[in-house]
Enzyme design. Sequence first.
Site, PDB file in Angstrom:
ATOM      1  N   LYS A  89       0.847  -1.190   0.000  1.00 57.46           N
ATOM      2  CA  LYS A  89       0.000   0.000   0.000  1.00 57.46           C
ATOM      3  C   LYS A  89       0.886   1.243   0.000  1.00 57.46           C
ATOM      4  CE  LYS A  89      -3.925   1.865   2.663  1.00 57.46           C
ATOM      5  NZ  LYS A  89      -4.869   1.603   3.761  1.00 57.46           N
ATOM      6  N   SER A 164      -9.810   1.575   2.810  1.00 57.55           N
ATOM      7  CA  SER A 164      -8.919   2.323   1.960  1.00 57.55           C
ATOM      8  C   SER A 164      -7.886   1.481   1.223  1.00 57.55           C
ATOM      9  CB  SER A 164      -8.193   3.391   2.778  1.00 57.55           C
ATOM     10  OG  SER A 164      -7.359   2.787   3.742  1.00 57.55           O
ATOM     11  N   SER A 188      -9.908  -0.835   7.015  1.00 53.03           N
ATOM     12  CA  SER A 188      -9.333  -0.692   5.678  1.00 53.03           C
ATOM     13  C   SER A 188      -8.631  -1.906   5.101  1.00 53.03           C
ATOM     14  CB  SER A 188      -8.371   0.485   5.646  1.00 53.03           C
ATOM     15  OG  SER A 188      -9.103   1.654   5.432  1.00 53.03           O
TER      16      SER A 188
END
Length: 496
Positions: A89, A164, A188
């Site tokens: 990420k 997210s 997330s």
Amino acid sequence: MKDIAKLTVIEIINLLKSGETSSESLVNGYKKIYEEKNTDINAYLEFFTDAIESAKLADKKRAELLTSGKSANEIYVEFPLLGVPIAIKDNIVVEGKVASASSKILENYKAPYNATVVEKLLNAGALFLGRLNMDEFAMGGSTENSAYGVTKNPHDLERVSGGSSGGSAAVVSMGGAPVSLGSDTGGSIRQPAAYCGVVGLKPTYGSVSRHGLMAMGSSLDVIGPLAHTVEDVEYIFNIIKNQDGDRYDSTSLKHEDEVKNISRHTFNPEKIRIGIVPELMNQGGIDKSVIETLNKTIELLRTAGCEVKEISLPHVKYSLAVYYILMPAEVSSNMARFDGVKFGSKVEGDDLLGDYLNTRGELLGKEVRRRIMLGTYVLSSGYHDAYYNKANITKDLISSDFEKAFENVDVVLTPTTPTPSFKIGSHSDDPVQMYLEDIFTVTANLTGSPAISIPAGSTKSDTGTDLSIGLQFTAPHSREDILFAVGKKVQQLRAL
Ligand code: GLN
């Protein structure tokens, strides 16, 4: 060899050990999938050009170790991820690479050091394929808040991948990487894992170092893995967890000690006790397909000898409200560093205030600005006691609900999300509807408990696509081992 898009980390390791494949050929395979699919799905923000080089180096190292007389098994004890590709990420820093957190303000920001998790993975021999799309600074539940475009759901390109860590879930689901890292502040990792049909682990708060993770809500944030199987997330967790603490993150736990000293929970894998929470299921707004998946799984677990009992968590109904007070408060303080002076790009104004206003006004997205304002509001004099302090007190009540529950059960079972993945654009004008998707996930961040989302079923969309449904198990502090045992059980039962 099995289709590369479906290979698990454990399978990859066995193939590398037996010499049936090389890291170079794996990276070439993932690159091909990236080239074929990423334009549509947008999981990767960047596929690293040096990934092939790292793969060649890993292959060379393996060959050298073998000639030096080490067996393949010995090599993988010493370097448990030698030549295994992983994607991360974009809010976790890798030295020399851009880390944008999907924000315009960090578009050109190159990280000067490695996050602790990155260091640990590199020491284990892993190589990085690229960086993954996300909601800007991890604020959101659909990746629609990325400054670089939405990440689409690989099962249905009209729908979101979640967020997210949408890129982290979609990349595994589309076969562009066998495993990824995400971060979880309010769901997330678990929510996108549920939407994309992969496994996502939110470890115990403090069990994985936050050093090198861009802070969102510092008392809630944790890094964790997303992969095809429970075995894979377990394998990666054991490498990234901090058995020895981290001098750069004062909240990081010495994991083994935690298990021994803090959690006295006794767990019998032959007689797993699962708590279900009727008051959560009866609150409305939960999709029929999600309820059916939950009930079906409860039946499977019961027939396999698990004890499933109803429990009450009386304060959990306040979790979402508490989260959306505490999280923005922490966000507003953490985001202060992005002012065009200390970090990131700058848009000049007439004076210092003008610089701040232009930089933050133009380079931060709408949702990030909304949360900075909400957080500043709840922390301002007069409102601090009414909102922030009250939320903190309620948070403690929620934690004690769980402590009591864990006297009688080993895990709490809920859906991961109230609905399967939704259509792109359908929630974007209504932040409250978007926040409601977090109703089951935020609780584990407030209590710090570990929680895992496991694919448990699917339902047909209006256009005939299969939408994945995930279920969430939450365990007592530092008892990821219980999540892995229960998760593997669900996997086995579903495969029967
Ligand atoms: N969807 C949640 C939010 O918008 C969770 C975000 C996260 O865990 N980073 O805050």
